[in-house]
Design an enzyme around this catalytic site. Structure first.
Site, short mmCIF file in Angstrom:
data_model
loop_
_atom_site.label_atom_id
_atom_site.label_comp_id
_atom_site.label_asym_id
_atom_site.label_seq_id
_atom_site.Cartn_x
_atom_site.Cartn_y
_atom_site.Cartn_z
N GLU A 85 0.80 -1.23 0.10
CA GLU A 85 0.16 -0.10 0.05
C GLU A 85 0.83 1.11 0.14
OE1 GLU A 85 -3.24 2.57 0.09
OE2 GLU A 85 -3.05 0.52 -0.58
N GLY A 97 20.30 2.45 -0.04
CA GLY A 97 19.65 1.14 -0.36
C GLY A 97 18.33 0.95 0.36
N GLY A 99 15.11 1.57 0.37
CA GLY A 99 13.96 1.15 -0.23
C GLY A 99 14.13 -0.22 -0.97
N ASN A 126 5.99 9.60 -10.82
CA ASN A 126 7.13 9.58 -9.76
C ASN A 126 8.18 9.06 -10.33
OD1 ASN A 126 8.09 8.45 -7.45
ND2 ASN A 126 6.46 7.90 -6.47
N TYR A 132 11.79 0.97 -9.36
CA TYR A 132 10.82 -0.16 -9.39
C TYR A 132 11.08 -1.09 -10.52
CZ TYR A 132 8.09 2.05 -5.72
OH TYR A 132 7.52 2.28 -4.52
#
Length: 160
Positions: A85, A97, A99, A126, A132
């Site tokens: 979420e 690092g 994340g 973003n 990602y």
């Protein structure tokens, strides 16, 4: 180099989680949208029926980020998955690092439980989208998110 630690959130982290949620909302240009309270997190994370889990990232013992997840289910896979979420790391800690370590911990949790996937949404503007991609997430071009809230939710719920 500072030490990054990832740990499960505990009930006393509710204020920290709420602050990170507010920081994330500010980043996403929605600072007025946060309605959640510490009590909401306490009730729904550590109450009788927890509906989410959270991880806290620390840099040399200081909280610098979090990931909040909940279980979902894939009818095609016949297995649960985890939905991220929120994932937030303070700007000053992003170069360490943090994340990636948070997402690795989420992935480890999913694999240990026999879950088949981890899902998340990211705003189109973003800059974290590149992150990602590098971690291994793939944008699902053909799937569009939909949401039912507010008056529309109430109206549909009131139908016979």
């Amino acid at each position: 180099m500072p030490t990054v630690t990832i740990r499960p959130a505990v009930e006393t982290d509710c204020a920290t989680i709420l602050q990170f949620v507010r920081d994330l909302a500010e980043f996403e240009r929605e600072s007025d949208a946060v309605k959640a309270t510490e009590e909401d997190f306490r009730r729904d994370g550590w109450g009788e029926r927890p509906v989410f889990e959270a991880l806290i990232a620390e840099l040399d013992g200081t909280p610098v980020g979090f990931a909040l997840t909940f279980r979902n289910f894939s009818t095609w896979e016949g297995r649960p998955g985890l939905y991220v979420e929120d994932l937030y790391v303070t700007p000053d800690a992003r170069r360490y690092g943090v994340g990636r370590k948070l997402l690795a911990a989420v992935a480890q949790s999913a694999v240990e439980r026999g879950y088949r996937r981890v899902d998340l949404n990211v705003l189109d503007w973003n800059p974290a989208r590149g992150f990602y991609d590098r971690v291994g997430f793939r944008r699902m071009e053909e799937w569009l998110p939909y949401r039912l809230t507010g008056d529309a939710l109430a109206a549909l719920a009131a139908e016979d």
